[in-house]
Enzyme design. Structure first.
Site, PDB file in Angstrom:
ATOM      1  N   GLU A 199      10.451   0.770  10.030  1.00  0.00           N
ATOM      2  CA  GLU A 199      11.399   1.853   9.699  1.00  0.00           C
ATOM      3  C   GLU A 199      10.667   3.150  10.004  1.00  0.00           C
ATOM      4  OE1 GLU A 199      14.470   1.559   8.557  1.00  0.00           O
ATOM      5  OE2 GLU A 199      14.608  -0.447   7.704  1.00  0.00           O
ATOM      6  N   LYS A 241       0.840  -1.206   0.000  1.00  0.00           N
ATOM      7  CA  LYS A 241       0.000   0.000   0.000  1.00  0.00           C
ATOM      8  C   LYS A 241       0.870   1.249   0.000  1.00  0.00           C
ATOM      9  CE  LYS A 241      -1.947   2.777   3.087  1.00  0.00           C
ATOM     10  NZ  LYS A 241      -2.093   4.051   2.359  1.00  0.00           N
TER      11      LYS A 241
HETATM   12  P1  NAP Z   1       2.493   7.631   8.317  1.00  0.00           P
HETATM   13  O1  NAP Z   1       1.444   8.627   8.522  1.00  0.00           O
HETATM   14  O2  NAP Z   1       2.865   6.753   9.442  1.00  0.00           O
HETATM   15  O3  NAP Z   1       2.037   6.768   7.067  1.00  0.00           O
HETATM   16  C1  NAP Z   1       2.830   5.741   6.527  1.00  0.00           C
HETATM   17  C2  NAP Z   1       1.931   4.770   5.793  1.00  0.00           C
HETATM   18  O4  NAP Z   1       1.083   4.105   6.730  1.00  0.00           O
HETATM   19  C3  NAP Z   1       0.999   5.424   4.785  1.00  0.00           C
HETATM   20  O5  NAP Z   1       0.836   4.564   3.682  1.00  0.00           O
HETATM   21  C4  NAP Z   1      -0.276   5.545   5.596  1.00  0.00           C
HETATM   22  O6  NAP Z   1      -1.424   5.670   4.791  1.00  0.00           O
HETATM   23  C5  NAP Z   1      -0.269   4.245   6.362  1.00  0.00           C
HETATM   24  N1  NAP Z   1      -1.100   4.240   7.570  1.00  0.00           N
HETATM   25  C6  NAP Z   1      -1.644   5.291   8.245  1.00  0.00           C
HETATM   26  N2  NAP Z   1      -2.330   4.853   9.316  1.00  0.00           N
HETATM   27  C7  NAP Z   1      -2.211   3.500   9.331  1.00  0.00           C
HETATM   28  C8  NAP Z   1      -2.683   2.472  10.201  1.00  0.00           C
HETATM   29  N3  NAP Z   1      -3.408   2.746  11.282  1.00  0.00           N
HETATM   30  N4  NAP Z   1      -2.370   1.194   9.931  1.00  0.00           N
HETATM   31  C9  NAP Z   1      -1.612   0.883   8.855  1.00  0.00           C
HETATM   32  N5  NAP Z   1      -1.136   1.809   7.991  1.00  0.00           N
HETATM   33  C10 NAP Z   1      -1.422   3.107   8.234  1.00  0.00           C
HETATM   34  O7  NAP Z   1       3.838   8.304   7.827  1.00  0.00           O
HETATM   35  P2  NAP Z   1       4.010   9.372   6.675  1.00  0.00           P
HETATM   36  O8  NAP Z   1       3.531  10.675   7.182  1.00  0.00           O
HETATM   37  O9  NAP Z   1       3.458   8.843   5.401  1.00  0.00           O
HETATM   38  O10 NAP Z   1       5.592   9.376   6.504  1.00  0.00           O
HETATM   39  C11 NAP Z   1       6.429  10.174   7.263  1.00  0.00           C
HETATM   40  C12 NAP Z   1       7.101   9.364   8.344  1.00  0.00           C
HETATM   41  O11 NAP Z   1       7.780   8.246   7.780  1.00  0.00           O
HETATM   42  C13 NAP Z   1       8.153  10.145   9.077  1.00  0.00           C
HETATM   43  O12 NAP Z   1       8.037   9.945  10.451  1.00  0.00           O
HETATM   44  C14 NAP Z   1       9.442   9.555   8.552  1.00  0.00           C
HETATM   45  O13 NAP Z   1      10.526   9.717   9.421  1.00  0.00           O
HETATM   46  C15 NAP Z   1       9.076   8.144   8.334  1.00  0.00           C
HETATM   47  N6  NAP Z   1       9.988   7.498   7.377  1.00  0.00           N
HETATM   48  C16 NAP Z   1      10.881   6.564   7.852  1.00  0.00           C
HETATM   49  C17 NAP Z   1      11.789   5.969   6.996  1.00  0.00           C
HETATM   50  C18 NAP Z   1      12.783   4.952   7.506  1.00  0.00           C
HETATM   51  O14 NAP Z   1      13.373   4.238   6.691  1.00  0.00           O
HETATM   52  N7  NAP Z   1      13.005   4.850   8.800  1.00  0.00           N
HETATM   53  C19 NAP Z   1      11.776   6.302   5.643  1.00  0.00           C
HETATM   54  C20 NAP Z   1      10.857   7.245   5.194  1.00  0.00           C
HETATM   55  C21 NAP Z   1       9.966   7.823   6.089  1.00  0.00           C
HETATM   56  P3  NAP Z   1      -1.937   7.171   4.423  1.00  0.00           P
HETATM   57  O15 NAP Z   1      -0.941   7.767   3.521  1.00  0.00           O
HETATM   58  O16 NAP Z   1      -3.203   6.943   3.721  1.00  0.00           O
HETATM   59  O17 NAP Z   1      -2.099   7.905   5.701  1.00  0.00           O
END
Ligand code: NAP
Ligand code: MG
Length: 489
Positions: free
Chosen positions: A269, A195
């Site tokens: 991650e 997804k």
């Molecule tokens: P996010 O809000 O946690 O969303 C990540 C993914 O999870 C999206 O596809 C989101 O869908 C989905 N999601 C949301 N709620 C969920 C739930 N309850 N159950 C399962 N999936 C769910 O993060 P983001 O705002 O997209 O990304 C930013 C974050 O990612 C930052 O904190 C960044 O540091 C982290 N990140 C970490 C790495 C690493 O390798 N450590 C790399 C890149 C980014 P939706 O888009 O529809 O909300």
């Protein structure tokens, strides 16, 4: 089997001579509406619902994307389960060939992927073209090579695939994160339900078209679009064997709770707040470039961004002056222009979050600096921002902002900077700038960070493992380590 594409075949090893001009977007084949990719074909969502995806630089709608509900996720998991029975049993060498084919097709369509990534997500075309897309193809090449060498990778053990992997990715590196997830899963004989994030589904759907064209057996990779609920349906599906999640620490914690007590394997991650440390003996001009790249690359929407700068007190004045001068030269604006350094903030929501933190930083008493550059009046844009004289207890120092905002602290001794760098909930990455190899080894051993760059920053390679400590998650992606989370022995 492979469909001919209209794009010219590009040599992966050489830089492109030019970036696509804005009018080139007219020649990019985008549909008005995108369906779900399940069992090798595009199917309408059971929900009958679609949501819009926008260009964050122009605020114009690009396309409608299908919203998968639990039934759609169930169909995708069933297709992946059925495909697993065959995919896990074909000769490993054959698996490798399919993955190579995906890599090569991605090279051929690199230009189209780069333009769509920039349109949908807001990152500068220079970055999509030179970093995101080539690195994504490289991941497929790298893991294709491992497919028939798993017994050499894990000698005296018998590695076996886990089954169906549910993979959930964020919006900051949409195509690259899909490649990080799909390539090792396929190389190890697993099948996939992936997804993408809500605001940036388009390159994953283009990848679905490419996968269909590559002749990969139906159901081996399924791509279901939707919001958080769709992600949760994957996490909670009883026939999923592994969850690989990249995203925020908050959602990561929810997922860990949701699968507690099941036998699903998990890698997380999550977020970061990296220290980028400049010693007085560092090559300062080079370090300033590293500071700029560390925080302003991809608008600062980078989990491993060097968002906390630590400068040794004796060179603080000169480094800050050079940094401010360099920031004056940064171009913020049209992501499709190849001269742009800082593109659009990915969404209105993220821009609001960044602006909230800029206000918090000012209220906390840190001294704000922004260069005199203009920003476009339309679209989601944010000036590169420094918070000088920040202190360890400030929220702008402790919390992940995920935007072009850098806090600046000074230090006197190595012990002091190690303590401050580690005194944070996250532990994903760090940077060290010094002339002394011994200092680098001392710091890499003591910094609690999964990746430590020395005299460089934000360098990625498929052969290197990537992952965090503490609230930045667990498990590694990339390299030999990246195979482990998809295998049982
Ligand atoms: P996010 O809000 O946690 O969303 C990540 C993914 O999870 C999206 O596809 C989101 O869908 C989905 N999601 C949301 N709620 C969920 C739930 N309850 N159950 C399962 N999936 C769910 O993060 P983001 O705002 O997209 O990304 C930013 C974050 O990612 C930052 O904190 C960044 O540091 C982290 N990140 C970490 C790495 C690493 O390798 N450590 C790399 C890149 C980014 P939706 O888009 O529809 O909300
Ligand atoms: Mg978008």
């Amino acid at each position: 089997m492979t469909k001919k594409t209209k794009e010219p075949t590009l040599d992966f090893t050489t830089d492109w001579a030019y970036a696509p001009a804005p009018e080139d977007t007219k020649h990019i084949s985008l549909k008005k509406q995108y369906d779900l990719f399940i069992n090798g074909e595009f199917v309408k969502p059971n929900s009958k619902k679609y949501f819009a995806t926008y260009n964050p630089a122009t605020e114009e709608k690009i396309a409608d994307i299908a919203e998968a509900n639990e039934k759609d996720v169930d169909n995708a998991v069933k297709a992946a389960r059925k495909a697993f029975e065959k995919w896990s049993k074909i000769p490993a060498k054959e698996r490798g060939k399919y993955i190579y084919r995906i890599a090569r097709l991605m090279q051929e369509r690199a230009r189209e992927f780069a333009v769509i990534e920039t349109m949908d997500g807001g990152k500068p075309i220079r970055e999509s073209r030179d970093i995101d897309v080539p690195l994504a193809a490289n991941h497929f090449f790298y893991y294709a090579g491992w497919a028939d060498k798993l017994e050499y990778a894990f000698p005296n053990r018998t590695p076996k695939p886990l089954g169906v992997a549910g993979q959930i990715i964020p919006w900051n590196f949409p195509l690259l994160m899909a490649a990080w997830k799909i390539a090792p899963a396929l190389a190890t004989g697993n099948t996939v339900v992936l997804k993408p994030a809500e605001t940036t589904s388009l390159t994953a759907l283009k990848l679905a078209e490419l996968i269909r064209d590559s002749g990969l057996p139906d159901g081996v990779v399924n791509i279901v679009t939707g919001a958080g609920k769709t992600g949760a349906a994957i996490v909670n599906h009883p026939d999923i064997n592994k969850i690989a999640f990249t995203g925020s620490t908050d959602v990561g914690k929810m997922i860990q709770k949701a699968i507690a007590g099941t036998d699903k394997k998990l890698t997380l991650e999550l977020g970061g707040k990296a220290a980028n440390i400049i010693f007085e003996d560092a090559p300062l001009d080079q370090a300033v470039e590293g500071i700029v790249n560390g925080i302003f690359f991809n608008q600062g929407h980078v989990c491993c961004a060097g968002s906390r700068l630590f400068v040794q007190e004796s060179v603080a004045d000169i480094v800050i002056r050079k940094l401010k001068d360099r920031m004056e030269t940064l171009i913020v604006g049209d992501p499709m222009d190849k001269n742009t350094d800082i593109g659009a903030i990915n969404s209105k929501e993220q821009l609001l979050k960044i602006n909230k933190y800029i206000k918090i930083g000012k209220d906390e008493g840190a001294e704000m600096y922004q260069p005199s550059c203009g920003i476009p009046s339309k679209g989601n844009f944010c000036k590169p921002t420094l918070f000088l004289n920040a202190s360890q207890s400030h929220r702008v120092v402790q919390e992940e902002i995920f935007g072009p905002v850098l806090t600046v602290q000074t230090f006197r001794t190595i012990e002091e900077v190690i303590e401050k760098a580690n005194n944070i909930p996250y532990g994903l990455s760090a940077g060290v700038w010094t002339d002394k190899g011994s200092k680098i080894f001392n710091l890499t051993a003591k910094l609690r960070a999964g990746v430590v760059w020395a005299n460089t920053y934000n360098k990625f390679d498929p052969t290197s493992p990537f992952g965090g400590y503490k609230e930045s998650g667990f498990g590694r992606e990339g390299g030999l380590h990246g195979l482990m989370p998809y295998l049982k022995f």
